[in-house]
Design an enzyme around this catalytic site. Structure first.
Site, PDB file in Angstrom:
ATOM      1  CD  GLU A 121      -1.348  -0.838   3.566  1.00  0.00           C
ATOM      2  OE1 GLU A 121      -1.538   0.021   4.417  1.00  0.00           O
ATOM      3  OE2 GLU A 121      -1.957  -1.925   3.515  1.00  0.00           O
ATOM      4  CE  LYS A 123       6.132   5.289   6.426  1.00  0.00           C
ATOM      5  NZ  LYS A 123       6.067   6.711   6.754  1.00  0.00           N
ATOM      6  CG  ASP A 125       5.106  12.785   3.956  1.00  0.00           C
ATOM      7  OD1 ASP A 125       5.181  12.504   5.161  1.00  0.00           O
ATOM      8  OD2 ASP A 125       5.877  13.580   3.397  1.00  0.00           O
ATOM      9  CE1 TYR A 236      -2.228   3.487   9.057  1.00  0.00           C
ATOM     10  CE2 TYR A 236      -2.267   5.261   7.450  1.00  0.00           C
ATOM     11  CZ  TYR A 236      -1.939   4.789   8.706  1.00  0.00           C
ATOM     12  OH  TYR A 236      -1.338   5.620   9.598  1.00  0.00           O
ATOM     13  CE  LYS A 324      11.137   7.090   5.164  1.00  0.00           C
ATOM     14  NZ  LYS A 324      10.263   8.008   5.885  1.00  0.00           N
ATOM     15  CB  CYS A 418      12.652  42.408 -23.887  1.00  0.00           C
ATOM     16  SG  CYS A 418      12.642  40.761 -24.617  1.00  0.00           S
ATOM     17  CB  CYS A 421      13.998  42.253 -28.684  1.00  0.00           C
ATOM     18  SG  CYS A 421      12.636  42.924 -27.733  1.00  0.00           S
ATOM     19  CB  CYS A 436       8.931  41.697 -24.435  1.00  0.00           C
ATOM     20  SG  CYS A 436       9.558  42.301 -26.003  1.00  0.00           S
ATOM     21  CB  CYS A 441      10.320  40.245 -29.103  1.00  0.00           C
ATOM     22  SG  CYS A 441      11.330  39.366 -27.922  1.00  0.00           S
TER      23      CYS A 441
HETATM   24  S1  IVH Z   1       0.580   1.023   9.167  1.00  0.00           S
HETATM   25  C1  IVH Z   1       2.362  -1.020  11.455  1.00  0.00           C
HETATM   26  N1  IVH Z   1       0.116   1.894   6.745  1.00  0.00           N
HETATM   27  O1  IVH Z   1       3.598   5.795   8.648  1.00  0.00           O
HETATM   28  C2  IVH Z   1       1.788   0.140  12.066  1.00  0.00           C
HETATM   29  N2  IVH Z   1       1.161   3.371   8.278  1.00  0.00           N
HETATM   30  O2  IVH Z   1       6.193   5.305   9.919  1.00  0.00           O
HETATM   31  C3  IVH Z   1       2.079   1.389  11.313  1.00  0.00           C
HETATM   32  N3  IVH Z   1       1.626   5.596   7.360  1.00  0.00           N
HETATM   33  O3  IVH Z   1       2.598   6.242  11.975  1.00  0.00           O
HETATM   34  C4  IVH Z   1       0.914   1.900  10.633  1.00  0.00           C
HETATM   35  N4  IVH Z   1       0.804   5.225   5.367  1.00  0.00           N
HETATM   36  O4  IVH Z   1       1.438   7.575  10.132  1.00  0.00           O
HETATM   37  C5  IVH Z   1       0.617   2.190   7.955  1.00  0.00           C
HETATM   38  N5  IVH Z   1      -0.389   2.535   4.567  1.00  0.00           N
HETATM   39  C6  IVH Z   1       0.122   2.826   5.784  1.00  0.00           C
HETATM   40  C7  IVH Z   1       0.664   4.088   6.085  1.00  0.00           C
HETATM   41  C8  IVH Z   1       1.188   4.321   7.347  1.00  0.00           C
HETATM   42  C9  IVH Z   1       1.388   6.115   6.169  1.00  0.00           C
HETATM   43  C10 IVH Z   1       2.322   6.305   8.445  1.00  0.00           C
HETATM   44  C11 IVH Z   1       1.637   6.242   9.782  1.00  0.00           C
HETATM   45  C12 IVH Z   1       2.636   5.639  10.725  1.00  0.00           C
HETATM   46  C13 IVH Z   1       3.923   5.923  10.024  1.00  0.00           C
HETATM   47  C14 IVH Z   1       4.964   4.926  10.421  1.00  0.00           C
END
Ligand code: IVH
Length: 693
Positions: A121, A123, A125, A236, A324, A418, A421, A436, A441
């Site tokens: 899945e 991650k 931010d 998630y 990451k 400009c 030109c 310009c 030009c």
């Molecule tokens: S699972 C295993 N799933 O990443 C328990 N976390 O670095 C951790 N995060 O605190 C949670 N996307 O804020 C999980 N698909 C995802 C995530 C996710 C972002 C964040 C979450 C967690 C941090 C851990």
């Protein structure tokens, strides 16, 4: 209205259910069934009922999403189960080491390590939150805090439309007595950029990344702040539950999806480890197209029983790992602000920076939009700046790190002449762009010819930007109409550039016969482009591809448009006075009229053909989904084309989808489309469809 209290209560309940359903359709499924105005009408009806009968207000009412009073401080909430963090893997090797470690533990416990299934899945931010539902109702929402205890931000989370106040249940289904849903709250990238601009305008420091912006919005005592920002959530995890039996993470995701929670549609289950790494890479490829920032992919062991065997090491579960990516924002030094002169004479500033790696790519140039934008963001030459690469291939400077200033930074001013030109530049009243004004030009002419040959315009395949520059430099073209006068003998053998070989000798690169043939046949073929494309290719200010279609529909011959005058042009639905003025100005210029008549003589279309007149909106009523990177069109351009032809674009494949346009590295939308037997299109197919008729 003379309804009884009982009638009012019944109607209020109906309205609440109806509004929550539309919230779900809009925010979670991205498939609204009613217009915003219709939604507002229902919402206001409920609000008025609740005003007449204050006893009817319940915390779950959609009217209660906004409007809670500011708090003095946040209450602390203990999570029903600790919220863990994730260990990282930065490359394939570290990912495989993780898998070896867990295989060993499972083997020692008598399990078959090859029978493990995984889930991948994104991650996200953003900011981790925990939502507690009691008997199906949202009871509280908290930040992660230290993992054991977080802050009660329920009122702020309620403002997020995608968070259900009441979970969706089947008729007769009894909700679990307690479910803790975990997810990541985020701010979409476009909103993040807008927010930073607004902050700079009032002298507040920029947020360094979307995560800080999301956290800054949720950790506010006044819920109005969160309500004003288009926050969203991806769920998630089911953290803890009572009265709900789940055996695996995948089952939990399906349960969440089925109960109205927003779960990323591109999460995947893997029967074994072989496809896991590829999927992490696929997320990295997908990253620039997403409207939310992700900093990696998460890999989880699916089976809860195996998760329990693996357990926790310190703060990180052994059953999950974050693969990451390199960060999509970075800090670097702004060395200089350069200027490009565009085809309409606009002086476009761009940042020249010390090279820095952003999102895995080394970046040294970024767009800066315009002078006001630079001042709004308070960016000075010599500043340490935050560069972002996301959603777009062109990197952006999002703000300056003001605390790193040394005093030697210089405020930027647009040049008074400009750079191409030397003409004195102008900045018309009320406009943000410095221009310009010299219509001869060289930069403007070259840029307008580049626009003319570009993909969305005349699409002259064999004539690229570099070639346009070279032909102009050599005096072979000084106008777009000159392209059609080019002769084979002028072109074959033309020196394009040169390089130095190992012996230190200069080697010229010459235009080959084959390329010349290709050029000439593309030019010939471009004479088939419909009138509205030619109109767009002329590069009249403010006349983009959609406006060109509107104008072509109303003025089916360019002579009618040329003689129309601004009042008549402004009467066209969708065309404003600014556009009308630009059209009038364009045709007031004898040189432009001359270009048009030369192009017309060369055989280009300057009138709507009978076939076109019959099918102006060939895609009326059809729904599209876009996935993957298209060879030449950006997402927004593809969307524009579809909408101009009367079609609609949605973000997920569903029953209502007619076509799925698939580019390179498509997401699981492509698979879903195949599963559902939807028609798959390439970019070329799409372009052909939008032009049908
Ligand atoms: S699972 C295993 N799933 O990443 C328990 N976390 O670095 C951790 N995060 O605190 C949670 N996307 O804020 C999980 N698909 C995802 C995530 C996710 C972002 C964040 C979450 C967690 C941090 C851990």
């Amino acid at each position: 209205m003379a309804e009884t209290r009982q009638q009012a209560a019944k109607r209020a309940e109906q309205l609440r259910a109806e509004l929550e359903r539309h919230n779900y359709l809009y925010y979670v499924l991205d498939q609204p069934e009613i217009s915003d105005a219709e939604y507002d009408r229902l919402f206001n009806e409920l609000k008025q009922l609740e005003e007449r009968y204050p006893g009817l207000v319940v915390p779950d009412s959609p009217t209660q999403r906004v409007g809670a009073e500011p708090l003095e401080s946040f209450r602390q909430i203990e999570h029903p189960r600790p919220m863990f963090s994730l260990a990282n893997a930065r490359n394939r090797q570290e990912l495989e080491e993780w898998r070896r470690r867990l295989s060993k533990i499972l083997k020692d416990a008598g399990e078959d390590p090859d029978a493990v299934t995984y889930v991948t899945e994104p991650k996200i931010d953003g900011l981790a939150v925990s939502l507690v539902y009691r008997d199906g109702h949202l009871a509280s929402g908290a930040t992660r805090g230290n993992g054991e205890v977080g802050e009660d931000v329920t009122n702020n989370l309620r403002t997020i439309g995608a968070i259900p106040l009441v979970m969706r249940l089947e008729p007769g289904e009894k909700p679990p007595s307690l479910v803790e849903v975990r997810g990541e709250v985020y701010l979409p990238l476009a909103a993040f950029e807008r927010l930073n601009e607004e902050r700079a305008a009032v002298g507040e420091p920029a947020f360094a990344n979307p995560r800080n912006a999301a956290a800054g919005s949720i950790r506010q005592l006044d819920p109005q702040v969160a309500a004003a920002r288009p926050l969203n959530i991806w769920c998630y995890q089911v953290g803890y539950s009572e009265g709900l039996k789940l055996d695996s993470h995948w089952q939990a995701l399906e349960w969440l999806r089925g109960h109205g929670f927003r779960v990323n549609p591109e999460m995947r289950r893997h029967e074994d480890f072989t496809t896991v790494y590829d999927e992490c890479l696929a997320w990295e490829e997908r990253r620039p197209q997403l409207d939310y920032d992700i900093d990696g992919a998460v890999v989880k062991v699916d089976d809860y029983r195996l998760q329990d065997i693996l357990g926790i090491a310190g703060r990180d579960p052994r059953w999950a790992i974050a693969y990451k990516f390199p960060p999509s924002t970075a800090e670097t030094k702004l060395l200089e602000i350069g200027i490009n002169v565009g085809r309409t004479g606009a002086l476009n500033p761009f940042a020249v920076m010390e090279p820095v790696e952003v999102g895995g790519v080394t970046v040294s140039h970024a767009t800066l939009h315009n002078e006001d934008d630079i001042h709004r963001k308070d960016i000075r030459v010599g500043d340490t700046v935050i560069v972002q690469r996301a959603g777009d291939v062109i990197p952006q400077v999002v703000g300056a790190v003001t605390r790193k200033r040394t005093g030697g930074e210089k405020v930027f001013h647009m040049p008074e002449h400009c750079p191409s030109c030397g003409a004195a530049t102008v900045r018309p009243e009320g406009e943000v762009v410095v221009r310009c004004p010299n219509r001869s030009c060289p930069s403007q002419i070259v840029e307008s010819i580049k626009h003319f040959v570009s993909k969305g315009a005349m699409d002259i395949d064999g004539v690229g930007e570099k070639l346009v520059e070279r032909l102009f430099e050599l005096g072979l073209i000084s106008n777009m109409a000159d392209l059609y006068d080019l002769r084979r003998e002028d072109l074959v053998g033309l020196e394009l550039s040169s390089s130095i070989n190992e012996k230190g000798k200069r080697v010229p690169h010459r235009l080959q016969e084959k390329s010349v043939n290709n050029m000439l046949s593309s030019l010939e073929e471009s004479k088939q482009r419909p009138y509205h494309r030619v109109l767009f290719a002329l590069g009249i200010r403010h006349v983009g591809s959609i406006n060109a279609q509107l104008l072509a529909a109303r003025f089916p011959d360019i002579d009618l448009l040329a003689d129309a005058g601004r009042e008549q042009v402004a009467e066209v639905d969708g065309i404003g006075p600014k556009i009308a003025e630009a059209v009038e100005e364009f045709f007031a210029e004898p040189r432009n009229r001359e270009t048009v008549s030369r192009l017309r003589r060369a055989g280009l279309n300057f009138a709507v053909t009978d076939a076109e007149a019959g099918a102006a909106r060939p895609l009326e009523g059809t729904r599209f989904v876009l996935t993957g990177t298209l060879p030449t069109l950006s997402r927004s351009r593809a969307k524009e084309l579809i909408e101009a032809a009367g079609g609609k674009v949605s973000s997920s494949v569903g029953k209502g989808t007619d076509y799925v346009v698939v580019g390179e590295n498509p997401g699981s939308k492509a698979e879903k489309a195949r599963e559902l037997g939807k028609t798959i299109l390439s970019e070329d197919d799409l372009v052909r469809l939008t032009e049908a008729g």
